[in-house]
Design a protein around this motif. Sequence first.
Motif, PDB file in Angstrom:
ATOM      1  N   SER A   1      -3.928  -6.150   5.500  1.00 17.52           N
ATOM      2  CA  SER A   1      -2.606  -6.301   6.064  1.00 17.52           C
ATOM      3  C   SER A   1      -1.554  -5.730   5.181  1.00 17.52           C
ATOM      4  O   SER A   1      -1.646  -5.965   3.912  1.00 17.52           O
ATOM      5  N   VAL A   2      -0.669  -5.110   5.827  1.00 14.73           N
ATOM      6  CA  VAL A   2       0.500  -4.511   4.878  1.00 14.73           C
ATOM      7  C   VAL A   2       1.601  -5.466   4.642  1.00 14.73           C
ATOM      8  O   VAL A   2       2.117  -6.110   5.577  1.00 14.73           O
ATOM      9  N   ILE A   3       1.687  -5.956   3.226  1.00 17.96           N
ATOM     10  CA  ILE A   3       2.521  -6.778   2.967  1.00 17.96           C
ATOM     11  C   ILE A   3       3.983  -6.352   2.694  1.00 17.96           C
ATOM     12  O   ILE A   3       4.940  -7.098   2.990  1.00 17.96           O
ATOM     13  N   HIS A   4       4.102  -5.107   2.279  1.00 15.27           N
ATOM     14  CA  HIS A   4       5.246  -4.501   1.790  1.00 15.27           C
ATOM     15  C   HIS A   4       5.057  -3.039   1.657  1.00 15.27           C
ATOM     16  O   HIS A   4       3.981  -2.729   1.209  1.00 15.27           O
ATOM     17  N   ASN A   5       6.149  -2.436   2.201  1.00 19.17           N
ATOM     18  CA  ASN A   5       6.124  -0.779   1.853  1.00 19.17           C
ATOM     19  C   ASN A   5       7.470  -0.361   1.638  1.00 19.17           C
ATOM     20  O   ASN A   5       8.484  -0.810   2.193  1.00 19.17           O
ATOM     21  N   SER A   6       7.671   0.832   0.905  1.00 17.80           N
ATOM     22  CA  SER A   6       9.026   1.253   0.703  1.00 17.80           C
ATOM     23  C   SER A   6       8.569   2.746   0.540  1.00 17.80           C
ATOM     24  O   SER A   6       7.740   3.048  -0.064  1.00 17.80           O
ATOM     25  N   ILE A   7       9.600   3.577   0.742  1.00 16.51           N
ATOM     26  CA  ILE A   7       9.629   4.874   0.730  1.00 16.51           C
ATOM     27  C   ILE A   7      10.142   5.428  -0.540  1.00 16.51           C
ATOM     28  O   ILE A   7      11.422   4.995  -0.960  1.00 16.51           O
ATOM     29  N   LEU A   8       9.350   6.314  -1.423  1.00 12.85           N
ATOM     30  CA  LEU A   8       9.568   6.296  -2.540  1.00 12.85           C
ATOM     31  C   LEU A   8      10.355   7.795  -2.735  1.00 12.85           C
ATOM     32  O   LEU A   8      11.030   8.211  -3.710  1.00 12.85           O
ATOM     33  N   THR A   9      10.409   8.579  -1.576  1.00 12.40           N
ATOM     34  CA  THR A   9      11.136  10.096  -1.702  1.00 12.40           C
ATOM     35  C   THR A   9      12.346  10.087  -0.751  1.00 12.40           C
ATOM     36  O   THR A   9      12.567   8.833  -0.106  1.00 12.40           O
ATOM     37  N   SER A  10      13.222  10.822  -0.804  1.00 12.27           N
ATOM     38  CA  SER A  10      14.362  10.992  -0.049  1.00 12.27           C
ATOM     39  C   SER A  10      14.029  11.472   1.294  1.00 12.27           C
ATOM     40  O   SER A  10      12.885  11.734   1.700  1.00 12.27           O
ATOM     41  N   GLN A  11      14.974  10.905   2.142  1.00 11.23           N
ATOM     42  CA  GLN A  11      14.809  11.276   3.599  1.00 11.23           C
ATOM     43  C   GLN A  11      14.465  12.625   4.182  1.00 11.23           C
ATOM     44  O   GLN A  11      13.779  12.831   4.927  1.00 11.23           O
ATOM     45  N   ASP A  12      14.854  13.578   3.156  1.00  9.03           N
ATOM     46  CA  ASP A  12      14.695  14.929   3.500  1.00  9.03           C
ATOM     47  C   ASP A  12      13.465  15.684   3.045  1.00  9.03           C
ATOM     48  O   ASP A  12      13.009  16.772   2.899  1.00  9.03           O
ATOM     49  N   ALA A  13      12.696  14.807   2.271  1.00  9.65           N
ATOM     50  CA  ALA A  13      11.300  15.284   1.578  1.00  9.65           C
ATOM     51  C   ALA A  13      10.365  15.929   2.335  1.00  9.65           C
ATOM     52  O   ALA A  13      10.123  15.295   3.525  1.00  9.65           O
ATOM     53  N   VAL A  14       9.881  16.999   1.967  1.00 10.01           N
ATOM     54  CA  VAL A  14       8.938  17.567   2.919  1.00 10.01           C
ATOM     55  C   VAL A  14       7.700  16.801   2.923  1.00 10.01           C
ATOM     56  O   VAL A  14       7.075  16.450   3.957  1.00 10.01           O
ATOM     57  N   LYS A  15       7.310  16.266   2.036  1.00  9.88           N
ATOM     58  CA  LYS A  15       5.973  15.267   1.666  1.00  9.88           C
ATOM     59  C   LYS A  15       6.468  13.861   1.525  1.00  9.88           C
ATOM     60  O   LYS A  15       6.697  13.586   0.104  1.00  9.88           O
ATOM     61  N   PRO A  16       6.679  13.126   2.377  1.00  2.83           N
ATOM     62  CA  PRO A  16       7.097  11.458   1.958  1.00  2.83           C
ATOM     63  C   PRO A  16       5.781  10.841   1.184  1.00  2.83           C
ATOM     64  O   PRO A  16       4.784  11.118   1.205  1.00  2.83           O
ATOM     65  N   TYR A  17       6.235  10.218  -0.081  1.00  2.00           N
ATOM     66  CA  TYR A  17       5.406   9.126  -0.732  1.00  2.00           C
ATOM     67  C   TYR A  17       6.178   7.869  -0.455  1.00  2.00           C
ATOM     68  O   TYR A  17       7.216   7.639  -0.471  1.00  2.00           O
ATOM     69  N   MET A  18       5.021   7.076  -0.277  1.00  2.00           N
ATOM     70  CA  MET A  18       5.253   5.488   0.028  1.00  2.00           C
ATOM     71  C   MET A  18       4.449   4.650  -0.921  1.00  2.00           C
ATOM     72  O   MET A  18       3.234   5.030  -1.521  1.00  2.00           O
ATOM     73  N   ASP A  19       5.319   3.686  -1.201  1.00  2.00           N
ATOM     74  CA  ASP A  19       4.530   2.475  -2.039  1.00  2.00           C
ATOM     75  C   ASP A  19       4.112   1.323  -1.082  1.00  2.00           C
ATOM     76  O   ASP A  19       5.145   0.733  -0.513  1.00  2.00           O
ATOM     77  N   ILE A  20       2.762   1.053  -0.713  1.00  2.00           N
ATOM     78  CA  ILE A  20       2.513   0.103   0.147  1.00  2.00           C
ATOM     79  C   ILE A  20       1.579  -0.876  -0.753  1.00  2.00           C
ATOM     80  O   ILE A  20       0.649  -0.516  -1.322  1.00  2.00           O
ATOM     81  N   LEU A  21       1.928  -2.152  -0.540  1.00  2.00           N
ATOM     82  CA  LEU A  21       1.151  -3.227  -0.928  1.00  2.00           C
ATOM     83  C   LEU A  21       0.387  -3.705   0.324  1.00  2.00           C
ATOM     84  O   LEU A  21       0.847  -4.206   1.139  1.00  2.00           O
ATOM     85  N   VAL A  22      -1.040  -4.001   0.026  1.00  2.00           N
ATOM     86  CA  VAL A  22      -1.773  -4.189   0.882  1.00  2.00           C
ATOM     87  C   VAL A  22      -2.726  -5.846   0.552  1.00  2.00           C
ATOM     88  O   VAL A  22      -2.831  -5.895  -0.696  1.00  2.00           O
ATOM     89  N   ARG A  23      -2.969  -6.485   1.551  1.00  5.03           N
ATOM     90  CA  ARG A  23      -3.936  -7.716   0.984  1.00  5.03           C
ATOM     91  C   ARG A  23      -4.872  -7.694   1.915  1.00  5.03           C
ATOM     92  O   ARG A  23      -5.000  -7.714   3.150  1.00  5.03           O
ATOM     93  N   SER A  24      -6.173  -7.715   1.212  1.00  8.34           N
ATOM     94  CA  SER A  24      -7.322  -7.854   1.884  1.00  8.34           C
ATOM     95  C   SER A  24      -8.021  -9.199   1.657  1.00  8.34           C
ATOM     96  O   SER A  24      -7.836  -9.870   0.600  1.00  8.34           O
ATOM     97  N   GLU A  25      -8.606  -9.629   2.616  1.00  4.53           N
ATOM     98  CA  GLU A  25      -9.392 -11.026   2.571  1.00  4.53           C
ATOM     99  C   GLU A  25     -10.693 -10.930   1.756  1.00  4.53           C
ATOM    100  O   GLU A  25     -11.260 -11.821   1.269  1.00  4.53           O
ATOM    101  N   VAL A  26     -11.256  -9.411   1.574  1.00  8.69           N
ATOM    102  CA  VAL A  26     -12.272  -9.383   0.840  1.00  8.69           C
ATOM    103  C   VAL A  26     -11.835  -8.782  -0.367  1.00  8.69           C
ATOM    104  O   VAL A  26     -11.218  -7.562  -0.455  1.00  8.69           O
ATOM    105  N   ALA A  27     -12.382  -9.404  -1.435  1.00  7.57           N
ATOM    106  CA  ALA A  27     -12.164  -8.657  -2.856  1.00  7.57           C
ATOM    107  C   ALA A  27     -13.066  -7.263  -2.805  1.00  7.57           C
ATOM    108  O   ALA A  27     -14.177  -7.354  -2.708  1.00  7.57           O
ATOM    109  N   TYR A  28     -12.676  -6.336  -3.424  1.00  4.72           N
ATOM    110  CA  TYR A  28     -13.399  -5.249  -3.836  1.00  4.72           C
ATOM    111  C   TYR A  28     -12.921  -4.376  -5.007  1.00  4.72           C
ATOM    112  O   TYR A  28     -11.770  -4.526  -5.455  1.00  4.72           O
ATOM    113  N   GLU A  29     -13.704  -3.813  -5.687  1.00  2.00           N
ATOM    114  CA  GLU A  29     -13.453  -3.072  -7.049  1.00  2.00           C
ATOM    115  C   GLU A  29     -13.192  -1.837  -6.769  1.00  2.00           C
ATOM    116  O   GLU A  29     -13.857  -1.185  -5.852  1.00  2.00           O
TER     117      GLU A  29
END
Length: 115
Positions: A17-45
């Motif tokens: 599930s996506v817990i939080h997301n925020s855009i790290l680049t400006s609105q006019d950026a050619v390639k947007p970068y995002m910071d996305i925090l996800v939560r999984s019920e299964v632990a994985y390395e």
Amino acid sequence: EIYKKLPLSAGPLQTASVIHNSILTSQDAVKPYMDILVRSEVAYEYLPGDSFGVVCDNLEEDVSNLCKHLQLSEHLDNICRVSVLKETKKSRAKVPEHIPESVVLRTLLYSCLDI
């Protein structure tokens, strides 16, 4: 299981599930970068440099518009078979592994195809 083998996958599908997301680049950026925090019920390395893909269902509005345009709205609960046309000229043509051979049209349009 709908997703037998997804393109570029090296392991089994993990649900999160996506817990939080925020855009790290400006609105006019050619390639947007995002910071996305996800939560999984299964632990994985994972190790530095590992990557992961995101699989999302298509939007209701997109599927609805496509169905109206193709006059498929009344057939969404029908089972369909997916195959390559026998008359195809493309050499080595095949249905991608992540698309089931037999599937309900609604599932195909919402979950298997990128529309």
